[in-house]
Each structure stands twice: as C-alpha cells, then as structure tokens.
Enzyme design. Structure first.
Site, PDB file in Angstrom:
ATOM      1  N   SER A 129       0.668  -1.011   0.001  1.00 62.56           N
ATOM      2  CA  SER A 129      -0.009  -0.004   0.116  1.00 62.56           C
ATOM      3  C   SER A 129       0.821   1.399   0.031  1.00 62.56           C
ATOM      4  CB  SER A 129      -0.772   0.081   1.213  1.00 62.56           C
ATOM      5  OG  SER A 129      -0.312   0.017   2.624  1.00 62.56           O
ATOM      6  N   SER A 130       2.092   1.161   0.045  1.00 65.89           N
ATOM      7  CA  SER A 130       3.000   2.392   0.336  1.00 65.89           C
ATOM      8  C   SER A 130       4.460   2.064  -0.003  1.00 65.89           C
ATOM      9  CB  SER A 130       2.794   3.036   1.705  1.00 65.89           C
ATOM     10  OG  SER A 130       3.365   2.214   2.726  1.00 65.89           O
ATOM     11  N   SER A 171      -1.810  -3.594   6.769  1.00 67.08           N
ATOM     12  CA  SER A 171      -2.708  -3.701   8.115  1.00 67.08           C
ATOM     13  C   SER A 171      -3.424  -2.538   8.147  1.00 67.08           C
ATOM     14  CB  SER A 171      -1.618  -3.716   9.186  1.00 67.08           C
ATOM     15  OG  SER A 171      -0.750  -2.273   9.152  1.00 67.08           O
ATOM     16  N   ASN A 172      -3.470  -1.514   7.296  1.00 68.03           N
ATOM     17  CA  ASN A 172      -4.339  -0.128   7.245  1.00 68.03           C
ATOM     18  C   ASN A 172      -5.282  -0.251   6.310  1.00 68.03           C
ATOM     19  OD1 ASN A 172      -5.149   2.546   7.064  1.00 68.03           O
ATOM     20  ND2 ASN A 172      -3.537   3.126   8.361  1.00 68.03           N
ATOM     21  N   ARG A 178      -5.294   2.742   3.993  1.00 66.65           N
ATOM     22  CA  ARG A 178      -4.252   2.806   2.944  1.00 66.65           C
ATOM     23  C   ARG A 178      -4.225   2.108   1.971  1.00 66.65           C
ATOM     24  NH1 ARG A 178       1.333   3.659   6.601  1.00 66.65           N
ATOM     25  NH2 ARG A 178       2.256   3.377   4.526  1.00 66.65           N
ATOM     26  N   LYS A 189       5.077 -20.689   5.090  1.00 61.16           N
ATOM     27  CA  LYS A 189       4.396 -21.809   5.483  1.00 61.16           C
ATOM     28  C   LYS A 189       2.989 -22.079   4.993  1.00 61.16           C
ATOM     29  CE  LYS A 189       2.654 -24.221   9.786  1.00 61.16           C
ATOM     30  NZ  LYS A 189       2.731 -24.259  11.121  1.00 61.16           N
ATOM     31  N   SER A 237      15.475  -7.066   3.389  1.00 68.15           N
ATOM     32  CA  SER A 237      16.275  -7.148   4.384  1.00 68.15           C
ATOM     33  C   SER A 237      16.782  -5.656   4.424  1.00 68.15           C
ATOM     34  CB  SER A 237      17.565  -7.982   4.229  1.00 68.15           C
ATOM     35  OG  SER A 237      18.495  -8.010   5.051  1.00 68.15           O
ATOM     36  N   THR A 292      11.032   6.781   1.848  1.00 68.66           N
ATOM     37  CA  THR A 292       9.665   6.135   1.797  1.00 68.66           C
ATOM     38  C   THR A 292       9.169   7.028   3.045  1.00 68.66           C
ATOM     39  OG1 THR A 292      10.094   4.213   3.039  1.00 68.66           O
ATOM     40  CG2 THR A 292      10.186   3.969   0.517  1.00 68.66           C
TER      41      THR A 292
END
Length: 244
Positions: free
Chosen positions: A15-16, A39-40, A43, A123, A137, A184
């Site tokens: 989303s960003s 999670s938002n 967004r 998984k 990373s 960002t």
C-alpha cells in the site's frame, strides 16, 4: 527474461513505499492480478484506487487488510487468494531500539513483522509452477548502525531464512533484497531533522551520491520475480554505501 504477463502477484506492504512501487512495476509488466496487502484498511483502499486510476496495464488490482502478526489471519488470506505466481514481502514497522537500554519484550517485537511474518507466509502460501518468494532485508546487516543491534539481528535472520527456504521450498525460488536508505514514508516518523541528517550522511558517503527511490528499489524485486535461474540469494540495493 519474460515479463509477468498473466501472472498473479501478492505484495505484503504493497500500500506504500517500495511495496507500492513493486505493484506499479508488476502492472506495467502486464501482470494479470496484483494483490496489495497491508494492516491499514484506508491505505489499502487508497493504494488500490490510485493503481486502478493510473491505468498502468491490462491487469486487475485487489486489496486485502491483514495483521502481519496474526498467524490465523495470514493463513486465511493465503487460503482465500489461492495459488499465486509470486509473493513479495516488504512489510515492516518502524524500528528504533537503543541497545542495551531495551526491554526484552520490545526486543522480541522487532522480529514479529519482519521475520515471523515471512516465516508464516512461507508456511502457508501456495505457488504456481516457477513461482517465487522475495523478502526484504537491510544494509545494516553488513554495515551495522550504532544502537541498532536488535533490528540488525531481525533483518539478518530474514536473509538466512531466504537461503534456507530456497532448499525447503524448492522449486519455489526464494530470495531477498537488501535495501539501503530508501526515501519512503517509513522515515517520516523520525521527524524532519533526523531524516535530513541520515539522508545527508548517505548522500555524502554513497558512491551514487543520493538516497534511493522506491521505484529504483522495486527493480530488484522485479528482476527476482522474472529471472527463473536465481534462488537463495540476496541482492544489495544501497547505492554502494556498504562498499565504502
């Protein structure tokens, strides 16, 4: 390398920032479906609208809201989307822990999104033939920053995870992108003075003479999705900062 025509790509953190730029790149590269997950909910909704309105290619865009710390939620999302061609993980929450002045509870939390999230996705995700999984990373793995010991361990563990999963998930390809300082939204929480100090430092030391853009960083993820003869590797995208 072929393009991503007809393929489905799921991007956690899409989303960003870098994740959003990866979504843009996938759509331009003729992907069939790009799913951005974060999670938002606001967004996610905004990102989907922006991607659709941009008319970047013939592919469709979909959004999902998920808590990257919730195993059952991640499992349900992956079961819902079914088989995908590629999964990209760029999700990460802000980290700023001074060591040794940190509680063990806070120290352990550094691994929740950046390490355990990728573990759970590995998984439960289902891949089509020639599929790939790409993690994120940080250049601090090879050039540590003072007082950043715990976050360094978290992102370092991600690279080890990628190399190991390349064996356990084969023939699914698993790689990592080791990002340097990328401009960002993740930097905004530190405030303008801290951001300027860090960006000036990178600009003066990195051989390329500037910090990275999310669009430039996205190119590494695109390469790892398209090239079917690379797995278990980490690509540094840091402007040469770790070379000096």
């Amino acid at each position: 390398m072929v393009n991503l025509s007809g393929q489905t790509i799921l991007i956690f953190g899409g989303s960003s920032g870098v994740g959003y730029s990866v979504a843009v790149g996938c759509l331009k590269d003729q992907a069939k479906l790009v799913i951005v997950a974060s999670s938002n909910p606001q967004r996610v909704e905004n990102a989907v609208k922006k991607l659709v309105d941009a008319k970047l290619g013939p592919g469709q865009v979909s959004g999902r809201t998920v808590n990257a710390k919730d195993e059952e939620a991640l499992k349900a999302l992956l079961e819902e989307v079914g088989q995908v061609d590629h999964v990209v993980w760029t999700s990460g929450d802000p980290l700023a822990f001074t060591f040794p002045d940190v509680t063990m509870e806070v120290a352990k939390s550094a691994f929740e999104v950046r390490f355990w999230g990728p573990v759970m996705v590995a998984k439960y995700a289902k891949f089509k033939p020639n599929g790939s999984l790409t993690f994120t990373s940080s250049s601090t793995v090879t050039k540590p920053t003072k007082a950043f010991t715990i976050p360094n361990c978290a992102v370092g563990a991600v690279e080890t995870l990628g190399r190991s999963l390349a064996i356990d998930l084969a023939p699914v390809r698993v790689n990592s992108v080791r990002l340097g300082v990328i401009d960002t939204e993740l930097w905004e929480w530190q405030g303008p003075e801290v951001k300027k100090y860090i960006f000036d430092l990178i600009t003066s030391h990195a051989p390329v003479g500037h910090v990275g853009s999310p669009e430039a960083a996205a190119e590494a993820y695109m390469f790892l999705m398209r090239c079917d003869f690379i797995t278990g590797q980490t690509i540094p995208v840091d402007g040469g900062y770790t070379c000096v």
